[in-house]
Design an enzyme around this catalytic site. Structure first.
Site: not given
Ligand code: DAT
Ligand code: MG
Length: 148
Positions: A9, A57, A85, A91, A102, A112, A115
């Protein structure tokens, strides 16, 4: 072999974490099948996060994703969706264990840094959205040293 969509991101790019993140997937033994840097607009970000469009959000999330360039990737390997993941962490970075991306590099949910697809179905959709012209078909010469 399974494929997943991974995106660094805008905050991950701005913070200089592109190499660090790629290295974790690469050293694990996963195979990079596609990669591009891109700046996406609101409509494209909305498509990527279509499933979350009713969440409170959502607008904030879209503004975050369009706030700068991202690095979009397709990684391939056995169980790469679920393992990806795990490499990424939870998350909310506060719930992410040290050793995860993360857990090591992020503090807040809205920053964070990465993705990863959460299912075979979402991986298929996301890869088709981000790489409409397909990916690179190759196999690492280390394949036999990674898989028995
Ligand atoms: P993930 O990115 O771990 O797959 P998700 O798909 O549920 O999580 O949500 C996408 C992104 O939206 C997530 O990375 C951060 C943000 N987000 C999720 N839940 C949120 C919440 N309750 N409040 C604020 N932002 C949230
Ligand atoms: Mg998700």
């Amino acid at each position: 072999m399974e494929q997943t969509f991974i995106m660094i991101k805008p905050d991950g790019v701005q913070r200089g974490l592109v190499g660090e993140i790629i290295a974790r997937f690469e050293k694990k033994g996963f195979c990079l099948r596609g990669m591009k840097m891109a700046s996406v607009d609101k409509s494209f970000a909305g498509k990527h996060y279509q499933d979350l469009s009713t969440k409170p959000f959502f607008n904030k999330l879209v503004d975050y994703i369009i706030s700068g360039p991202v690095v979009a990737m397709v990684w391939e390997g056995k169980n790469v969706i679920a393992t990806g993941r795990k490499i990424i962490g939870m998350t909310n970075p506060s719930d992410s264990a040290p050793g995860t991306i993360r857990g090591d590099f992020a503090i807040e949910m809205g920053r964070n840094i990465i993705h990863g697809s959460d299912s075979v179905e979402s991986a298929r959709k996301e890869i088709a959205l981000w790489f409409p012209d397909g990916t690179v078909n190759w196999q690492s010469s280390l394949h036999g040293w990674i898989y028995e």
